[in-house]
Each structure stands twice: as structure tokens, then as C-alpha cells.
Design a protein around this motif. Structure first.
Motif, mmCIF file in Angstrom:
data_model
loop_
_atom_site.group_PDB
_atom_site.id
_atom_site.type_symbol
_atom_site.label_atom_id
_atom_site.label_comp_id
_atom_site.label_asym_id
_atom_site.label_seq_id
_atom_site.Cartn_x
_atom_site.Cartn_y
_atom_site.Cartn_z
ATOM 1 N N PRO A 92 84.789 20.462 -3.985
ATOM 2 C CA PRO A 92 84.712 19.054 -4.384
ATOM 3 C C PRO A 92 83.683 18.881 -5.516
ATOM 4 O O PRO A 92 82.539 19.312 -5.401
ATOM 5 C CB PRO A 92 84.244 18.339 -3.107
ATOM 6 N N LEU A 93 84.121 18.261 -6.577
ATOM 7 C CA LEU A 93 83.269 17.970 -7.735
ATOM 8 C C LEU A 93 83.043 16.461 -7.723
ATOM 9 O O LEU A 93 83.828 15.692 -8.281
ATOM 10 C CB LEU A 93 83.946 18.444 -9.017
ATOM 11 N N ILE A 94 81.969 16.049 -7.050
ATOM 12 C CA ILE A 94 81.785 14.663 -6.648
ATOM 13 C C ILE A 94 80.477 14.108 -7.224
ATOM 14 O O ILE A 94 79.433 14.768 -7.143
ATOM 15 C CB ILE A 94 81.746 14.538 -5.112
ATOM 16 N N ASP A 95 80.540 12.893 -7.763
ATOM 17 C CA ASP A 95 79.348 12.159 -8.197
ATOM 18 C C ASP A 95 78.805 11.398 -6.986
ATOM 19 O O ASP A 95 79.341 10.358 -6.600
ATOM 20 C CB ASP A 95 79.712 11.202 -9.330
ATOM 21 N N LEU A 96 77.778 11.948 -6.348
ATOM 22 C CA LEU A 96 77.255 11.340 -5.128
ATOM 23 C C LEU A 96 76.636 9.975 -5.392
ATOM 24 O O LEU A 96 76.715 9.077 -4.540
ATOM 25 C CB LEU A 96 76.210 12.256 -4.486
ATOM 26 N N GLN A 97 76.025 9.810 -6.542
ATOM 27 C CA GLN A 97 75.410 8.517 -6.859
ATOM 28 C C GLN A 97 76.469 7.428 -6.934
ATOM 29 O O GLN A 97 76.290 6.323 -6.410
ATOM 30 C CB GLN A 97 74.643 8.618 -8.175
ATOM 31 N N ARG A 98 77.590 7.744 -7.555
ATOM 32 C CA ARG A 98 78.681 6.772 -7.653
ATOM 33 C C ARG A 98 79.293 6.505 -6.283
ATOM 34 O O ARG A 98 79.666 5.374 -5.973
ATOM 35 C CB ARG A 98 79.743 7.286 -8.626
#
Length: 232
Positions: A92-98
Motif C-alpha cells: 500500500p502506497l498511502i498518504d497517512l496525513q490525508r
């Protein structure tokens, strides 16, 4: 809901098929370094040729006898593990902040996705405190009873087999590396390492507990569960 918001609702799944490990890691790193606040999240699904991967804290003594299987140093967390045919690997290539979550919640959601896939097959998975990944009771993989009491510090994995490993990297709030679910593998290479740094830890797959499914089916289920867990 605006078009911009919906653009980021669910990560896009990309199917890489059989993919070289080093090339895949390089591609993940490049994707993460180049992404911006507007880059949609993705989940990459693949299967690797035989390879041992060593985390940043990995100790050489945990690689016992690699033989002809290459050992690749990585920048993910954790110790040594094995990837090979018959294992579903999800990145998973995930923007945690978003997404609005922190690393601990992210790890919890990755494990939850695996637990739900196992439930689809009638298997009860378990978490072990301090040891990321998912484990199954070897004597009763389909029983619903929770693990009882604190783990024995001398043998915290007694009676358990590890069916999914987890190792992540987070940079600028964005994740890469991920989770590996064992479906129907040659498990012998795990005997040549201390999996995840634990001597004597038994590694299993779905086939070992008499759950027979295809790689494609398990991968599709994991992709769906990860999308659900990692969507806004």
C-alpha cells in the motif's frame, strides 16, 4: 462530495504479477519520493521469485543458511523474512496525513485486512503483542477462541504459526513496503532463517491448514479488504 474528494476515496489497485523484488522496491521508493499531496494512493499486488529481505534493524545472525536464495537489504522496518511463489504481497502506497491516521493505526488496519481475508476462508487469525503480523493456532485454526492470558516470555509463539508478515516504511507521512500473506508456498526456505528475528517461529500458509485456494482469489480478497481499510 466533490470530485476532488472522491478522487482520493479508495486506493487504486495495480496488479504487478510475478515481479523482481529489488526492481519493485526501487519503483515504490521512486513513486513515494515523487508523489505530491495530490497523488492518488495505490495498492500494488505481486508475487516475488524466491528472496530473503532484511529490514533496517536486521541482524546477520538471523540469516542461518540462505543457500542460493539472494538476501536483499531493505529500508523497511523489521528483521529478515522470505518472499516466494505462492505468497500474496501487497504494497500500500498511502498518504497517512490525508487519510487522517498515524502509523500505529495504519499497522492495525493492515492486520485487520488480513484477519478479514482469513475469516473469508473460515480461519481465525490472531495478533501477538509486540510482534506485528498475523498468527494462527496450529491445533485449531478454525476455532473462534481468543488467545488466553499473556504470552509465555520464554516462548511467546507456542502453539502458533505465522501466516502473514508485515514490514513498512513511512517517509513524509507516506507509506511503502507492506504485508505478505502465505497462501500455498514451499515453506522450507523459512527454516533457513529466524523469521522476523524469532528463533523457532513456525511459518505456515493456508494450504498447510487445509485451506486450498488460488493465488488470484486470495490476492483479490486482500486487495478488496485493504481498499476498505485504507479508504476515507
Amino acid at each position: 462530495m466533490t470530485a476532488t474528494a472522491s478522487h482520493f476515496d479508495a486506493p487504486q489497485v495495480k496488479w504487478l504479477g510475478r515481479a523482481d523484488y529489488a526492481a519493485t522496491e526501487a519503483a515504490m521508493r521512486a513513486f513515494t519520493e515523487a508523489r505530491t499531496a495530490r497523488t492518488p494512493d495505490e495498492i500494488w499486488l505481486c508475487e516475488h521469485p524466491p528472496v530473503y529481505t532484511q529490514g533496517v534493524a536486521g541482524r546477520a545472525e538471523h540469516v542461518l543458511a540462505p543457500g542460493d536464495i539472494p538476501v536483499v537489504q531493505t529500508n523497511r522496518g523489521g528483521q529478515v523474512t522470505y518472499h516466494g511463489p505462492g505468497q500474496v504481497v501487497a504494497y500500500p502506497l498511502i498518504d497517512l496525513q490525508r487519510l487522517g491516521i498515524f502509523v500505529r493505526e495504519y499497522v492495525y488496519r493492515l492486520e485487520s485486512a488480513v484477519l478479514r481475508v482469513l475469516q473469508d476462508y473460515g480461519v481465525t487469525g490472531h495478533r501477538v503483542s509486540g510482534a506485528p503480523g498475523i498468527y494462527v493456532k496450529l491445533d485449531d485454526p478454525f476455532g473462534h477462541a481468543a488467545l488466553t492470558g499473556p504470552a509465555d516470555p520464554r516462548d511467546p509463539f507456542r502453539g502458533l504459526g505465522k501466516i502473514a508478515a508485515l514490514g513498512i516504511k513511512v517517509t513524509r507521512h507516506c507509506t511503502y513496503h507492506g504485508v505478505a500473506l502465505n497462501v500455498a508456498m514451499n515453506l522450507e526456505p523459512f527454516n533457513r532463517i529466524n523469521p522476523c528475528g524469532y528463533a523457532g517461529l513456525q511459518t505456515i500458509d493456508l494450504a498447510k491448514i487445509d485451506v486450498f485456494t488460488t493465488w488470484d482469489d486470495a490476492a483479490a480478497r486482500l486487495a478488496q479488504r485493504l481498499q476498505s481499510q485504507l479508504s476515507r
